[in-house]
Design a protein around this motif. Structure first.
Motif, PDB file in Angstrom:
ATOM      1  N   ALA A  68     -68.626  -9.744  80.886  1.00  0.00           N
ATOM      2  CA  ALA A  68     -67.763 -10.335  79.860  1.00  0.00           C
ATOM      3  C   ALA A  68     -66.319  -9.910  80.060  1.00  0.00           C
ATOM      4  CB  ALA A  68     -68.255  -9.932  78.473  1.00  0.00           C
ATOM      5  N   GLU A  69     -66.121  -8.620  80.306  1.00  0.00           N
ATOM      6  CA  GLU A  69     -64.766  -8.110  80.521  1.00  0.00           C
ATOM      7  C   GLU A  69     -64.142  -8.720  81.774  1.00  0.00           C
ATOM      8  OE1 GLU A  69     -62.513  -3.757  80.855  1.00  0.00           O
ATOM      9  OE2 GLU A  69     -64.683  -3.877  80.584  1.00  0.00           O
ATOM     10  N   GLU A  70     -64.926  -8.842  82.835  1.00  0.00           N
ATOM     11  CA  GLU A  70     -64.392  -9.389  84.080  1.00  0.00           C
ATOM     12  C   GLU A  70     -64.062 -10.875  83.936  1.00  0.00           C
ATOM     13  OE1 GLU A  70     -65.539  -9.461  88.844  1.00  0.00           O
ATOM     14  OE2 GLU A  70     -66.446  -7.958  87.528  1.00  0.00           O
ATOM     15  N   LEU A  71     -64.848 -11.616  83.165  1.00  0.00           N
ATOM     16  CA  LEU A  71     -64.550 -13.023  82.921  1.00  0.00           C
ATOM     17  C   LEU A  71     -63.243 -13.176  82.145  1.00  0.00           C
ATOM     18  CD1 LEU A  71     -68.154 -14.213  82.068  1.00  0.00           C
ATOM     19  CD2 LEU A  71     -66.746 -15.135  83.936  1.00  0.00           C
ATOM     20  N   VAL A  72     -63.038 -12.335  81.126  1.00  0.00           N
ATOM     21  CA  VAL A  72     -61.777 -12.379  80.378  1.00  0.00           C
ATOM     22  C   VAL A  72     -60.613 -12.037  81.288  1.00  0.00           C
ATOM     23  CG1 VAL A  72     -60.465 -11.238  78.547  1.00  0.00           C
ATOM     24  CG2 VAL A  72     -62.823 -11.960  78.125  1.00  0.00           C
ATOM     25  N   GLU A  73     -60.781 -11.033  82.145  1.00  0.00           N
ATOM     26  CA  GLU A  73     -59.713 -10.671  83.082  1.00  0.00           C
ATOM     27  C   GLU A  73     -59.382 -11.833  84.017  1.00  0.00           C
ATOM     28  OE1 GLU A  73     -61.303  -7.236  84.962  1.00  0.00           O
ATOM     29  OE2 GLU A  73     -60.821  -5.893  83.302  1.00  0.00           O
ATOM     30  N   ALA A  74     -60.402 -12.591  84.441  1.00  0.00           N
ATOM     31  CA  ALA A  74     -60.169 -13.739  85.318  1.00  0.00           C
ATOM     32  C   ALA A  74     -59.338 -14.808  84.619  1.00  0.00           C
ATOM     33  CB  ALA A  74     -61.504 -14.319  85.788  1.00  0.00           C
ATOM     34  N   ALA A  75     -59.632 -15.047  83.332  1.00  0.00           N
ATOM     35  CA  ALA A  75     -58.858 -16.038  82.574  1.00  0.00           C
ATOM     36  C   ALA A  75     -57.423 -15.566  82.363  1.00  0.00           C
ATOM     37  CB  ALA A  75     -59.530 -16.315  81.232  1.00  0.00           C
ATOM     38  N   LEU A  76     -57.220 -14.287  82.138  1.00  0.00           N
ATOM     39  CA  LEU A  76     -55.862 -13.759  82.000  1.00  0.00           C
ATOM     40  C   LEU A  76     -55.090 -13.904  83.308  1.00  0.00           C
ATOM     41  CD1 LEU A  76     -56.646 -10.517  79.952  1.00  0.00           C
ATOM     42  CD2 LEU A  76     -55.427 -12.543  79.121  1.00  0.00           C
ATOM     43  N   THR A  77     -55.747 -13.618  84.411  1.00  0.00           N
ATOM     44  CA  THR A  77     -55.115 -13.769  85.718  1.00  0.00           C
ATOM     45  C   THR A  77     -54.723 -15.217  85.981  1.00  0.00           C
ATOM     46  OG1 THR A  77     -56.349 -11.890  86.615  1.00  0.00           O
ATOM     47  CG2 THR A  77     -55.438 -13.440  88.209  1.00  0.00           C
ATOM     48  N   ALA A  78     -55.519 -16.151  85.467  1.00  0.00           N
ATOM     49  CA  ALA A  78     -55.258 -17.580  85.655  1.00  0.00           C
ATOM     50  C   ALA A  78     -54.218 -18.131  84.686  1.00  0.00           C
ATOM     51  CB  ALA A  78     -56.553 -18.370  85.527  1.00  0.00           C
ATOM     52  N   GLY A  79     -53.660 -17.303  83.822  1.00  0.00           N
ATOM     53  CA  GLY A  79     -52.599 -17.766  82.930  1.00  0.00           C
ATOM     54  C   GLY A  79     -52.764 -17.360  81.479  1.00  0.00           C
ATOM     55  N   GLY A  80     -54.006 -17.232  81.021  1.00  0.00           N
ATOM     56  CA  GLY A  80     -54.274 -16.766  79.665  1.00  0.00           C
ATOM     57  C   GLY A  80     -53.539 -17.525  78.584  1.00  0.00           C
ATOM     58  N   HIS A  81     -53.516 -18.889  78.701  1.00  0.00           N
ATOM     59  CA  HIS A  81     -52.709 -19.668  77.758  1.00  0.00           C
ATOM     60  C   HIS A  81     -53.390 -19.906  76.415  1.00  0.00           C
ATOM     61  CE1 HIS A  81     -55.186 -23.185  78.466  1.00  0.00           C
ATOM     62  NE2 HIS A  81     -54.890 -23.207  79.758  1.00  0.00           N
ATOM     63  N   ASP A  82     -54.628 -19.411  76.259  1.00  0.00           N
ATOM     64  CA  ASP A  82     -55.354 -19.572  75.006  1.00  0.00           C
ATOM     65  C   ASP A  82     -56.086 -18.269  74.711  1.00  0.00           C
ATOM     66  OD1 ASP A  82     -56.474 -20.690  72.742  1.00  0.00           O
ATOM     67  OD2 ASP A  82     -57.545 -22.297  73.773  1.00  0.00           O
ATOM     68  N   ASN A  83     -56.647 -18.170  73.515  1.00  0.00           N
ATOM     69  CA  ASN A  83     -57.528 -17.046  73.217  1.00  0.00           C
ATOM     70  C   ASN A  83     -58.752 -17.120  74.124  1.00  0.00           C
ATOM     71  OD1 ASN A  83     -57.013 -17.921  69.761  1.00  0.00           O
ATOM     72  ND2 ASN A  83     -55.729 -16.572  70.984  1.00  0.00           N
ATOM     73  N   ILE A  84     -59.306 -15.963  74.471  1.00  0.00           N
ATOM     74  CA  ILE A  84     -60.403 -15.901  75.447  1.00  0.00           C
ATOM     75  C   ILE A  84     -61.539 -15.060  74.874  1.00  0.00           C
ATOM     76  CG2 ILE A  84     -61.034 -15.374  77.829  1.00  0.00           C
ATOM     77  CD1 ILE A  84     -57.860 -15.019  78.226  1.00  0.00           C
ATOM     78  N   THR A  85     -62.736 -15.618  74.844  1.00  0.00           N
ATOM     79  CA  THR A  85     -63.903 -14.871  74.381  1.00  0.00           C
ATOM     80  C   THR A  85     -65.094 -15.166  75.283  1.00  0.00           C
ATOM     81  OG1 THR A  85     -63.155 -14.893  72.083  1.00  0.00           O
ATOM     82  CG2 THR A  85     -65.489 -14.474  72.453  1.00  0.00           C
ATOM     83  N   ALA A  86     -65.819 -14.105  75.645  1.00  0.00           N
ATOM     84  CA  ALA A  86     -67.034 -14.241  76.456  1.00  0.00           C
ATOM     85  C   ALA A  86     -68.106 -13.309  75.912  1.00  0.00           C
ATOM     86  CB  ALA A  86     -66.739 -13.908  77.908  1.00  0.00           C
ATOM     87  N   VAL A  87     -69.308 -13.844  75.739  1.00  0.00           N
ATOM     88  CA  VAL A  87     -70.476 -13.046  75.391  1.00  0.00           C
ATOM     89  C   VAL A  87     -71.544 -13.342  76.451  1.00  0.00           C
ATOM     90  CG1 VAL A  87     -72.302 -12.610  73.717  1.00  0.00           C
ATOM     91  CG2 VAL A  87     -69.972 -13.056  72.929  1.00  0.00           C
ATOM     92  N   VAL A  88     -71.990 -12.326  77.132  1.00  0.00           N
ATOM     93  CA  VAL A  88     -73.002 -12.481  78.190  1.00  0.00           C
ATOM     94  C   VAL A  88     -74.277 -11.769  77.739  1.00  0.00           C
ATOM     95  CG1 VAL A  88     -73.613 -12.042  80.587  1.00  0.00           C
ATOM     96  CG2 VAL A  88     -71.243 -12.626  79.988  1.00  0.00           C
ATOM     97  N   LEU A  89     -75.391 -12.487  77.789  1.00  0.00           N
ATOM     98  CA  LEU A  89     -76.692 -11.922  77.485  1.00  0.00           C
ATOM     99  C   LEU A  89     -77.503 -11.859  78.773  1.00  0.00           C
ATOM    100  CD1 LEU A  89     -77.633 -13.839  74.199  1.00  0.00           C
ATOM    101  CD2 LEU A  89     -76.372 -11.698  74.440  1.00  0.00           C
TER     102      LEU A  89
END
Length: 235
Positions: A209-230
């Motif tokens: 989940a943390e790594e997915l959020v980091e990937a979205a931030l690296t790509a620009g992070g133009h919106d809020n970002i949330t990930a839940v992985v089960l």
């Protein structure tokens, strides 16, 4: 029941002033506007949700938070997927009622996606464009349905209008997998991170989940970002 381990992360992004995403899992916690969490979802049932307050509308953060607060007790008590439409309709009513009580909240709304795992079955549900993606046996597939037209206009949401409507949630029930991962996310992630990168992270990461959020931030992070992985593991 298959054991379920959870990773969760949310971030306001690099452009927005506030986080209009909300999330909840059956192990009670509150990340606030930013943070990460991980832990076992113990018991005979497990559930998780992600809601994305409608950007550009009043009080999206109120709508998303209200949605998960209303849905949580329903998911805790649901006996089957048959109860999910009632739970979603209750969340929709609560948001519309809040708008009627407070004029400053007029127009607020939210998407929602989630999973309810009971015994040997999982039921996933969504309204709007928050996605549910399932990684299993080296393949990534989407279980949710995008309720959008022309690429970005929502055709289904909770709230958004004080007028009642007929909700048409996507609900899919499948056998609970023995070795797989499920991702719930807001479009601040999936609009920026391509499926092949999502699949790569889900297949190998010990903090997905943390790594997915980091990937979205690296790509620009133009919106809020949330990930839940089960992660589902054989019992």
């Amino acid at each position: 029941m298959t054991n379920v381990y959870c990773w969760a992360a949310t971030h306001v992004g690099l452009v927005r002033e506030q986080n209009e995403d909300a999330l909840a899992v059956s192990a009670a916690f509150d990340l606030g506007s930013e943070g990460t969490w991980e832990g076992q979802l113990a018991g005979e049932r497990a559930w998780a949700m992600v809601a994305d307050g409608m950007g550009g509308h009043a009080a999206g953060e109120v709508a998303s938070r209200l949605a998960v607060e209303v849905m949580a007790p329903f998911l805790t008590e649901c006996s089957s997927a048959d109860d999910l439409p009632t739970a979603l309709a209750s969340a929709d009513w609560a948001i519309r009622h809040a708008m009627a009580e407070e004029p400053s909240l007029k127009g607020m709304g939210t998407t929602i996606c989630g999973i309810l795992a009971i015994s040997n079955k999982m039921s996933v549900f969504n309204i709007g464009d928050s996605k549910i993606q399932f990684w299993n046996a080296g393949e990534l597939r989407q279980l949710s349905e995008d309720h959008v037209v022309h690429g970005h206009i929502l055709t289904q949401c909770l709230g958004g209008s004080s007028q009642g409507r007929t909700l048409a949630p996507c609900i899919v029930t499948e056998p609970l997998p023995g070795d797989a991962r499920l991702l719930l996310s807001s479009d601040g992630l999936t609009d920026l991170v391509p499926d092949d990168q999502i699949q790569d992270i889900l297949s190998r990461s010990d903090r997905p989940a943390e790594e997915l959020v980091e990937a979205a931030l690296t790509a620009g992070g133009h919106d809020n970002i949330t990930a839940v992985v089960l992660q589902f593991e054989p019992s």
